[in-house]
Design an enzyme around this catalytic site. Sequence first.
Site, PDB file in Angstrom:
ATOM      1  N   HIS A 101       5.433 -65.180  -3.258  1.00 39.05           N
ATOM      2  CA  HIS A 101       5.792 -64.381  -4.429  1.00 39.05           C
ATOM      3  C   HIS A 101       4.602 -63.633  -5.018  1.00 39.05           C
ATOM      4  O   HIS A 101       4.769 -62.579  -5.615  1.00 39.05           O
ATOM      5  CB  HIS A 101       6.398 -65.272  -5.522  1.00 39.05           C
ATOM      6  CG  HIS A 101       7.721 -65.846  -5.167  1.00 39.05           C
ATOM      7  ND1 HIS A 101       8.150 -67.082  -5.614  1.00 39.05           N
ATOM      8  CD2 HIS A 101       8.727 -65.361  -4.402  1.00 39.05           C
ATOM      9  CE1 HIS A 101       9.357 -67.332  -5.137  1.00 39.05           C
ATOM     10  NE2 HIS A 101       9.724 -66.300  -4.407  1.00 39.05           N
ATOM     11  N   HIS A 131       0.705 -58.660  -9.489  1.00 39.52           N
ATOM     12  CA  HIS A 131       1.930 -58.016  -9.032  1.00 39.52           C
ATOM     13  C   HIS A 131       1.532 -56.648  -8.487  1.00 39.52           C
ATOM     14  O   HIS A 131       0.752 -55.930  -9.135  1.00 39.52           O
ATOM     15  CB  HIS A 131       2.932 -57.848 -10.186  1.00 39.52           C
ATOM     16  CG  HIS A 131       3.335 -59.149 -10.826  1.00 39.52           C
ATOM     17  ND1 HIS A 131       4.448 -59.867 -10.425  1.00 39.52           N
ATOM     18  CD2 HIS A 131       2.758 -59.863 -11.821  1.00 39.52           C
ATOM     19  CE1 HIS A 131       4.546 -60.958 -11.160  1.00 39.52           C
ATOM     20  NE2 HIS A 131       3.524 -60.987 -12.004  1.00 39.52           N
ATOM     21  N   GLU A 141       4.313 -54.404 -13.474  1.00 40.12           N
ATOM     22  CA  GLU A 141       5.532 -54.837 -14.138  1.00 40.12           C
ATOM     23  C   GLU A 141       5.740 -54.031 -15.426  1.00 40.12           C
ATOM     24  O   GLU A 141       6.834 -53.537 -15.690  1.00 40.12           O
ATOM     25  CB  GLU A 141       5.472 -56.337 -14.423  1.00 40.12           C
ATOM     26  CG  GLU A 141       5.421 -57.172 -13.154  1.00 40.12           C
ATOM     27  CD  GLU A 141       6.091 -58.518 -13.302  1.00 40.12           C
ATOM     28  OE1 GLU A 141       7.104 -58.756 -12.630  1.00 40.12           O
ATOM     29  OE2 GLU A 141       5.575 -59.335 -14.098  1.00 40.12           O
ATOM     30  N   HIS A 154      -2.106 -60.757 -14.496  1.00 37.38           N
ATOM     31  CA  HIS A 154      -1.672 -61.584 -15.623  1.00 37.38           C
ATOM     32  C   HIS A 154      -2.551 -62.826 -15.725  1.00 37.38           C
ATOM     33  O   HIS A 154      -2.652 -63.614 -14.770  1.00 37.38           O
ATOM     34  CB  HIS A 154      -0.218 -62.030 -15.441  1.00 37.38           C
ATOM     35  CG  HIS A 154       0.771 -60.916 -15.536  1.00 37.38           C
ATOM     36  ND1 HIS A 154       2.064 -61.007 -15.054  1.00 37.38           N
ATOM     37  CD2 HIS A 154       0.654 -59.675 -16.066  1.00 37.38           C
ATOM     38  CE1 HIS A 154       2.698 -59.872 -15.280  1.00 37.38           C
ATOM     39  NE2 HIS A 154       1.864 -59.043 -15.888  1.00 37.38           N
ATOM     40  N   THR A 242       9.247 -64.132 -14.346  1.00 34.36           N
ATOM     41  CA  THR A 242       9.910 -64.786 -13.215  1.00 34.36           C
ATOM     42  C   THR A 242      10.773 -65.919 -13.757  1.00 34.36           C
ATOM     43  O   THR A 242      10.535 -66.408 -14.872  1.00 34.36           O
ATOM     44  CB  THR A 242       8.886 -65.369 -12.218  1.00 34.36           C
ATOM     45  OG1 THR A 242       8.059 -66.320 -12.898  1.00 34.36           O
ATOM     46  CG2 THR A 242       8.018 -64.284 -11.611  1.00 34.36           C
TER      47      THR A 242
END
Length: 337
Positions: A101, A131, A141, A154, A242
């Site tokens: 992920h 991400h 994001e 993050h 998430t």
Amino acid sequence: MSGPNMDSLSIHCSWMVLLIVLSVGLPFVDADAVAWNYNRSSLGGPDKWSVEYPDCGGVMQSPISISTEDALYDPKLSYFNLTNYNMTKGVNMTLVNKGGHTAEVLYSGSDVLLSGGNLPDTYKLVQFHFHWGGKDSNGSEHLIDGKYFPMELHLVHYRSHLPNISVAQSHPFGLAVLGFLFERSEKNNTKFDQLLQHFDRIETVEPNKDNSTEIKTFPLLDLLPGNTDRLDFYRYDGSLTTPPCYESVIWSLATEYIQISEYQLNIFRNLYNEEHQHLVDDFRPVQELHKRTVTTTKSKPTQAPLTTGNSNNSATWIQGYLVNVCICLMTVLYKFV
């Protein structure tokens, strides 16, 4: 202040149910128990997360698109104290391909703490992750004025007086996430070499497993841009991006971008997910802002500063939360009388 609406009543009732579940000692739900993913056409994709994880359908979800014009300057919003980000003594770092992920760095050992920024507590750094997109036109994001960025970082913290992040993420304001957007540059950002040189050790991952490796500790401050003593940022109340999407996050998104080259972005893109496909586009679509207000440390000459009367963030959130808890309790009592 307007009265609580049905959407806010629903989300705060769900908080009440969660607290009741935790109070009777049921085990914490593992977010990896369900095969959620980022495939928009999949049954486990972002549009379906709320089926297994109801909070993902709430009204305080993240990420969002931030409008620089609408963000309100708050003169009472202080800068962060990031001095602990220089700490390396007694700090351990583990680089992880997190189930296909994301690429994540876990912290253990001595506490790395975040304070300031008008946070209600001191927060402990537990991990940072990224991400990114398969191409430069998306990947982040959060959006700024409707614009995507190729990658987003993050830094995830939880309230230091709580026992761990699993407990903290189910508490209002239990988490504080400091986010940074990336901007592509022609030159490599050499400060990232100390992290990227280890990515070949976590390139692949097996289904339902993580692939991890211990790495040499380096100062987190090395990765951040500009003058971190006066780091301007946007602030809003939101959620995990998430599953289980708990609405417990104080979000702070830096206004200054981190530079990264195409070559370095491709090192991220060369990681694999559990289906042995390139790990790309691991970002959640933007969520509705609803009645939330975005504030900022960055003043604009044409905008009046935020006043108590037009604030819609933490104070209003707490007031609404308490009202809705009372309504939830009255509803429960009514059913049993």
